[in-house]
Design a protein around this motif. Structure first.
Motif, PDB file in Angstrom:
ATOM      1  N   PRO A 139       0.629  -1.279   0.058  1.00  0.00           N
ATOM      2  CA  PRO A 139      -0.170  -0.087   0.063  1.00  0.00           C
ATOM      3  C   PRO A 139       0.858   1.303  -0.200  1.00  0.00           C
ATOM      4  O   PRO A 139       2.025   1.318   0.137  1.00  0.00           O
ATOM      5  CB  PRO A 139      -0.766   0.112   1.411  1.00  0.00           C
ATOM      6  CG  PRO A 139       0.190  -0.832   2.187  1.00  0.00           C
ATOM      7  CD  PRO A 139       1.208  -1.876   1.287  1.00  0.00           C
ATOM      8  N   ASN A 140       0.213   2.419  -0.117  1.00  0.00           N
ATOM      9  CA  ASN A 140       0.788   3.854   0.002  1.00  0.00           C
ATOM     10  C   ASN A 140       0.350   4.286   1.344  1.00  0.00           C
ATOM     11  O   ASN A 140      -0.610   3.826   1.990  1.00  0.00           O
ATOM     12  CB  ASN A 140       0.185   4.904  -0.964  1.00  0.00           C
ATOM     13  CG  ASN A 140       0.592   4.485  -2.608  1.00  0.00           C
ATOM     14  OD1 ASN A 140       1.592   3.523  -2.517  1.00  0.00           O
ATOM     15  ND2 ASN A 140      -0.526   4.740  -3.053  1.00  0.00           N
ATOM     16  N   THR A 141       1.421   4.904   1.972  1.00  0.00           N
ATOM     17  CA  THR A 141       1.277   5.279   3.440  1.00  0.00           C
ATOM     18  C   THR A 141       0.588   6.609   3.506  1.00  0.00           C
ATOM     19  O   THR A 141       1.029   7.406   4.355  1.00  0.00           O
ATOM     20  CB  THR A 141       2.493   5.211   4.063  1.00  0.00           C
ATOM     21  OG1 THR A 141       3.547   6.262   3.411  1.00  0.00           O
ATOM     22  CG2 THR A 141       3.273   3.827   4.484  1.00  0.00           C
ATOM     23  N   HIS A 160      -8.204   0.001   1.623  1.00  0.00           N
ATOM     24  CA  HIS A 160      -9.798   0.144   1.082  1.00  0.00           C
ATOM     25  C   HIS A 160     -10.102  -1.304   0.576  1.00  0.00           C
ATOM     26  O   HIS A 160      -9.226  -2.202   0.568  1.00  0.00           O
ATOM     27  CB  HIS A 160      -9.945   1.308   0.153  1.00  0.00           C
ATOM     28  CG  HIS A 160      -9.056   1.260  -1.125  1.00  0.00           C
ATOM     29  ND1 HIS A 160      -8.809   0.251  -1.924  1.00  0.00           N
ATOM     30  CD2 HIS A 160      -8.226   2.266  -1.449  1.00  0.00           C
ATOM     31  CE1 HIS A 160      -8.452   0.515  -3.002  1.00  0.00           C
ATOM     32  NE2 HIS A 160      -7.409   1.632  -2.751  1.00  0.00           N
ATOM     33  N   LEU A 161     -11.309  -1.321  -0.293  1.00  0.00           N
ATOM     34  CA  LEU A 161     -11.853  -2.430  -0.815  1.00  0.00           C
ATOM     35  C   LEU A 161     -10.844  -3.160  -1.856  1.00  0.00           C
ATOM     36  O   LEU A 161     -10.577  -4.212  -1.893  1.00  0.00           O
ATOM     37  CB  LEU A 161     -13.296  -2.198  -1.279  1.00  0.00           C
ATOM     38  CG  LEU A 161     -13.996  -3.429  -1.856  1.00  0.00           C
ATOM     39  CD1 LEU A 161     -14.072  -4.686  -1.191  1.00  0.00           C
ATOM     40  CD2 LEU A 161     -15.388  -3.123  -2.512  1.00  0.00           C
ATOM     41  N   GLY A 162     -10.252  -2.432  -2.778  1.00  0.00           N
ATOM     42  CA  GLY A 162      -9.403  -2.780  -3.799  1.00  0.00           C
ATOM     43  C   GLY A 162      -7.996  -3.368  -2.982  1.00  0.00           C
ATOM     44  O   GLY A 162      -7.726  -4.495  -3.510  1.00  0.00           O
ATOM     45  N   HIS A 163      -7.750  -3.071  -1.717  1.00  0.00           N
ATOM     46  CA  HIS A 163      -6.634  -3.752  -1.134  1.00  0.00           C
ATOM     47  C   HIS A 163      -6.992  -5.021  -0.361  1.00  0.00           C
ATOM     48  O   HIS A 163      -6.307  -5.991  -0.450  1.00  0.00           O
ATOM     49  CB  HIS A 163      -6.156  -2.688   0.135  1.00  0.00           C
ATOM     50  CG  HIS A 163      -5.323  -1.638  -0.371  1.00  0.00           C
ATOM     51  ND1 HIS A 163      -5.730  -0.369   0.022  1.00  0.00           N
ATOM     52  CD2 HIS A 163      -4.232  -1.379  -1.052  1.00  0.00           C
ATOM     53  CE1 HIS A 163      -4.848   0.693  -0.663  1.00  0.00           C
ATOM     54  NE2 HIS A 163      -3.971   0.002  -1.113  1.00  0.00           N
ATOM     55  N   VAL A 164      -8.447  -5.072  -0.149  1.00  0.00           N
ATOM     56  CA  VAL A 164      -8.805  -6.320   0.393  1.00  0.00           C
ATOM     57  C   VAL A 164      -8.715  -7.488  -0.754  1.00  0.00           C
ATOM     58  O   VAL A 164      -8.410  -8.319  -0.244  1.00  0.00           O
ATOM     59  CB  VAL A 164     -10.431  -6.160   0.845  1.00  0.00           C
ATOM     60  CG1 VAL A 164     -10.812  -7.361   1.166  1.00  0.00           C
ATOM     61  CG2 VAL A 164     -10.325  -5.029   2.218  1.00  0.00           C
ATOM     62  N   TYR A 166       7.725 -17.632   0.737  1.00  0.00           N
ATOM     63  CA  TYR A 166       7.916 -16.353   1.432  1.00  0.00           C
ATOM     64  C   TYR A 166       6.935 -15.440   1.087  1.00  0.00           C
ATOM     65  O   TYR A 166       6.763 -14.961  -0.156  1.00  0.00           O
ATOM     66  CB  TYR A 166       9.189 -15.701   1.174  1.00  0.00           C
ATOM     67  CG  TYR A 166      10.490 -16.660   1.724  1.00  0.00           C
ATOM     68  CD1 TYR A 166      10.664 -16.771   2.922  1.00  0.00           C
ATOM     69  CD2 TYR A 166      11.130 -17.030   0.621  1.00  0.00           C
ATOM     70  CE1 TYR A 166      11.888 -17.684   3.646  1.00  0.00           C
ATOM     71  CE2 TYR A 166      12.289 -17.957   1.091  1.00  0.00           C
ATOM     72  CZ  TYR A 166      12.596 -18.162   2.652  1.00  0.00           C
ATOM     73  OH  TYR A 166      13.654 -19.118   2.836  1.00  0.00           O
ATOM     74  N   LYS A 167       6.282 -14.647   2.244  1.00  0.00           N
ATOM     75  CA  LYS A 167       5.226 -13.632   1.818  1.00  0.00           C
ATOM     76  C   LYS A 167       5.678 -12.198   2.112  1.00  0.00           C
ATOM     77  O   LYS A 167       6.505 -12.129   3.203  1.00  0.00           O
ATOM     78  CB  LYS A 167       4.101 -13.897   2.788  1.00  0.00           C
ATOM     79  CG  LYS A 167       3.441 -15.266   2.773  1.00  0.00           C
ATOM     80  CD  LYS A 167       2.394 -15.272   3.707  1.00  0.00           C
ATOM     81  CE  LYS A 167       1.912 -16.612   4.153  1.00  0.00           C
ATOM     82  NZ  LYS A 167       0.999 -16.780   5.317  1.00  0.00           N
ATOM     83  N   THR A 168       5.687 -11.412   1.246  1.00  0.00           N
ATOM     84  CA  THR A 168       6.293 -10.115   1.400  1.00  0.00           C
ATOM     85  C   THR A 168       5.341  -9.124   0.721  1.00  0.00           C
ATOM     86  O   THR A 168       4.420  -9.191   0.050  1.00  0.00           O
ATOM     87  CB  THR A 168       7.511 -10.082   0.649  1.00  0.00           C
ATOM     88  OG1 THR A 168       8.247  -9.109   0.870  1.00  0.00           O
ATOM     89  CG2 THR A 168       7.520 -10.035  -0.888  1.00  0.00           C
ATOM     90  N   GLN A 169       5.650  -7.705   1.061  1.00  0.00           N
ATOM     91  CA  GLN A 169       5.008  -6.630   0.436  1.00  0.00           C
ATOM     92  C   GLN A 169       6.257  -5.519   0.359  1.00  0.00           C
ATOM     93  O   GLN A 169       7.063  -5.585   1.128  1.00  0.00           O
ATOM     94  CB  GLN A 169       3.901  -6.074   1.270  1.00  0.00           C
ATOM     95  CG  GLN A 169       4.279  -5.469   2.645  1.00  0.00           C
ATOM     96  CD  GLN A 169       3.252  -4.963   3.359  1.00  0.00           C
ATOM     97  OE1 GLN A 169       2.587  -4.137   2.820  1.00  0.00           O
ATOM     98  NE2 GLN A 169       3.053  -5.019   4.686  1.00  0.00           N
ATOM     99  N   LEU A 211       9.282  -7.584   4.723  1.00  0.00           N
ATOM    100  CA  LEU A 211       8.624  -6.059   4.470  1.00  0.00           C
ATOM    101  C   LEU A 211       9.966  -5.515   3.825  1.00  0.00           C
ATOM    102  O   LEU A 211      10.952  -5.457   4.025  1.00  0.00           O
ATOM    103  CB  LEU A 211       8.339  -5.256   5.678  1.00  0.00           C
ATOM    104  CG  LEU A 211       7.267  -5.901   6.557  1.00  0.00           C
ATOM    105  CD1 LEU A 211       6.857  -4.788   7.798  1.00  0.00           C
ATOM    106  CD2 LEU A 211       5.873  -5.985   5.838  1.00  0.00           C
ATOM    107  N   TYR A 212       9.652  -4.555   2.625  1.00  0.00           N
ATOM    108  CA  TYR A 212      10.342  -3.959   1.985  1.00  0.00           C
ATOM    109  C   TYR A 212      10.013  -2.329   1.787  1.00  0.00           C
ATOM    110  O   TYR A 212       8.604  -2.448   1.673  1.00  0.00           O
ATOM    111  CB  TYR A 212      10.838  -4.306   0.440  1.00  0.00           C
ATOM    112  CG  TYR A 212      11.571  -5.605   0.506  1.00  0.00           C
ATOM    113  CD1 TYR A 212      12.772  -5.458   0.117  1.00  0.00           C
ATOM    114  CD2 TYR A 212      11.013  -6.857   0.501  1.00  0.00           C
ATOM    115  CE1 TYR A 212      13.822  -6.690   0.237  1.00  0.00           C
ATOM    116  CE2 TYR A 212      11.820  -7.936   0.586  1.00  0.00           C
ATOM    117  CZ  TYR A 212      13.342  -7.983   0.289  1.00  0.00           C
ATOM    118  OH  TYR A 212      14.233  -8.767   0.398  1.00  0.00           O
ATOM    119  N   TYR A 213      10.698  -1.554   1.830  1.00  0.00           N
ATOM    120  CA  TYR A 213       9.937   0.000   1.849  1.00  0.00           C
ATOM    121  C   TYR A 213      10.781   0.734   0.607  1.00  0.00           C
ATOM    122  O   TYR A 213      11.911   0.604   0.489  1.00  0.00           O
ATOM    123  CB  TYR A 213      10.813   0.818   3.083  1.00  0.00           C
ATOM    124  CG  TYR A 213      10.054  -0.104   4.335  1.00  0.00           C
ATOM    125  CD1 TYR A 213       9.081   0.392   5.029  1.00  0.00           C
ATOM    126  CD2 TYR A 213      10.761  -1.142   4.960  1.00  0.00           C
ATOM    127  CE1 TYR A 213       8.403   0.069   6.108  1.00  0.00           C
ATOM    128  CE2 TYR A 213      10.240  -1.561   6.145  1.00  0.00           C
ATOM    129  CZ  TYR A 213       9.078  -1.242   6.644  1.00  0.00           C
ATOM    130  OH  TYR A 213       8.443  -1.822   7.789  1.00  0.00           O
TER     131      TYR A 213
END
Length: 594
Positions: free
Chosen positions: A123-125, A130-134, A155-158, A275-277
């Motif tokens: 996501p964006n911070t 929202h529903l799209g992210h869901v 591996y799960k990441t974002q 997590l990656y930033y």
């Protein structure tokens, strides 16, 4: 070994012995309801190797199976279709094998195989989920769980998009209009508070544009020169230059958002291994521009900009570095992908869960990585999905017309409460038990409604429709699971003994249930290879429909013979445990009582 695999080997042997030819593939289909049989062998493809009448060929193969195998008890041939009846003994034996495996259909990860990294959410911070992210989160999480169940290490990441002009817009609006507000002082989740200021920025920006236009400036020029936008752009430059005050504000507001995200993820039932930033990755990839130039993958134009010419691959020319030496978004994605392999050397492929508006971007990204010579680039997959629409229309973040993920989860639980109260089946529940049940039903309805649809298709999401206790819905399946638990609780006899064919004749409904159960491992593998939770969801619905037909036509606890009671309780329990396993892969809980 599945029925198809077992029968396939025997049909090949029949063809080899009877016609002296080697048949490589046996084609099967479900037997049509108007004919007797459990599975149908399609004879027509054999005509390429065997000259003759398809009915006669079917008769020869059928007689061979009847005389030389134990599992075939009868057959009939209709035109070019050999309908085969399978013996009860086979199904009882298969069921006992299924019964002995607590996680039937689930495979432990192969240690020797390369792992897969699944990216989702990202996501964006500057606003809440929202529903799209869901849809994104539910798809990514479920695909990761299905890949694990198919025998892969996952591996799960974002990658959290925590920098850029959109972040600065929220920061600037809070700085101007926030009067020091915090999540604590307002009682708002941090992501919601920051999101409010993103909307506030847009409101102020539009006012400034309107003022400029009234003073004679063209609309397009006004959009570019509005003072609040110029100040946000300057704030971004200061952030990139490391300005202490800007960086401190950025860290403070992002921390609020992360805390809010974590709460939403917990409520949604999804998690991450790493997590990656973007603030750490946006400079990655530049070193590979030089590498690509050396390899001839990239070309430098006269103005100093660097491009990748993909026209021979049916795409276009793609810029990877601007003339001033700054990277573009795809350069960052190249660098991030390579960095992930460095961080996780056992990863041999990646799945990117991103909406279908980015289809072209990922085509280009994957192709460039292949051209740069990375072998793992052959195993990259874009899990492309369609938009989620509401009966009220499209969502817009800037205008604050999005469906907030937290609000949606709450609304689903409230809807479940209303329907459950109407049905009046919660006698004996405490208030806390009721609240937990409403959440499980509501969230199950939401997840199932989204995941039962092929990821590529657009969804029109109607909360009330999704929570119906009848039809292809999460609550309908949860209710069937709870019904089976009630049956098992009422079984006042020892039902742990294995039943053999010597004492058991199968009812047609029992056989159909066993056939449906036997499909589960194949469905898991297909769902993994196709990256489609919809296959798991719709299999589960079919299994539950078959159980309800069994339940309505066959007496379970009231059967005359004890061995029938035992077998039917065992069969019911296995259906329930398979539903639970399948729903785990979708991230959905099943209640013991409803």
């Amino acid at each position: 070994m599945s029925l198809q695999e077992t029968l396939s080997n025997q049909v090949k042997q029949a063809v080899s012995k009877s016609f002296n030819v080697v048949l490589e593939i046996v084609e099967f289909q479900a037997t049509r309801k108007e004919f007797v049989g459990d599975i149908t062998v399609v004879i027509f493809p054999m005509l390429r190797l065997i000259k003759g009448n398809p009915v006669q060929i079917g008769e020869v193969v059928g007689n061979y199976l009847l005389e030389n195998t134990e599992i075939v008890k009868g057959f009939n041939v209709v035109k070019g279709f050999l309908n085969v009846e399978i013996s009860d003994a086979y199904y009882v034996e298969i069921f006992n094998e299924i019964l002995s495996d607590d996680v039937f259909g689930i495979i432990k990860p192969h240690v020797s195989e390369k792992a897969i990294m699944v990216e989702y959410s990202s996501p964006n911070t500057n606003k809440p989920l929202h529903l799209g992210h869901v849809r994104n989160n539910l798809l990514g999480y479920s695909v990761a769980e299905i890949l694990k169940a198919s025998g892969k290490k996952v591996y799960k990441t974002q990658i959290i998009n925590d920098r850029g002009i959109h972040i600065c817009k929220s920061m600037l609006a809070w700085k101007r209009f926030g009067n020091g507000e915090t999540p604590e002082s307002t009682g708002l989740k941090g992501d919601k508070l920051v999101g409010n200021y993103y909307v506030r920025f847009d409101q102020e920006y539009k006012k400034e544009i309107e003022n400029l236009v009234q003073n004679g400036i063209a609309t397009e020029e006004a959009k570019k020169t509005a003072p609040i936008l110029l100040e946000a752009q300057n704030m971004l430059l200061n952030w990139e230059a490391g300005d202490e005050d800007v960086v401190a504000l950025w860290k403070k507001m992002n921390a609020w958002v992360y805390e809010g995200f974590d709460e939403t993820y917990k409520n949604m039932g999804v998690d991450f291994d790493s997590l990656y930033y973007e603030s750490n990755t946006y400079l990655l990839g530049k070193e590979f521009v030089n590498e690509g130039l050396k390899k001839g993958v990239f070309i430098k134009e006269d103005d100093g900009s660097v491009w990748c010419d993909l026209t021979e691959d049916g795409l276009d020319k793609k810029i990877v570095q601007r003339s001033d030496g700054t990277a573009v978004y795809i350069t960052q994605d190249i660098g991030t992908a390579i960095q992930r392999i460095k961080d996780f050397p056992d990863v041999g492929g990646m799945v990117y869960t991103v909406g279908n508006e980015q289809d072209y971007h990922f085509q280009v990204l994957f192709l460039i990585l292949k051209k740069l010579g990375f072998d793992w680039a052959e195993n990259l997959y874009h899990l492309s999905y369609g938009m989620v629409d509401l009966p009220s229309g499209k969502m817009k973040s800037r205008e604050g017309t999005v469906v907030d993920a937290d609000d949606l989860i709450t609304e689903m639980a409230n809807t479940a409460e209303g329907i459950s109260e109407e049905l009046g089946k919660l006698d004996g529940y405490t208030e806390s038990e009721k609240k937990e049940l409403y959440k499980v039903i509501g969230l199950g309805a939401l997840k199932y409604h989204i995941l039962k649809v092929d990821p590529k298709k657009r969804i029109l999401f109607d909360p009330k429709e999704s929570i119906d206790f009848q039809g292809n819905t999460g609550p309908f399946i949860q209710y069937t699971y709870a019904r089976i638990q009630s049956i098992v609780r009422k079984a006042n006899f020892d039902y742990t003994t294995s039943i053999t064919i010597e004492v058991k004749k199968l009812h047609p409904k029992e056989k159909e249930l066993i056939k449906q159960l036997q499909l589960f491992p194949e469905v898991v593998q297909n769902a993994a290879s196709q990256h489609s939770p919809a296959l798991i969801a719709n299999y589960t619905y079919d299994l539950v429909k078959e159980f309800n037909s069994f339940y309505q036509n066959v007496s379970i606890l009231g059967a005359d013979e004890l061995h029938d009671k035992i077998f039917r309780v065992q069969l019911s329990k296995k259906v329930a445990s398979t539903v639970k396993l399948a729903f785990n892969l979708l991230g959905i809980q099943v209640p013991e009582r409803m």
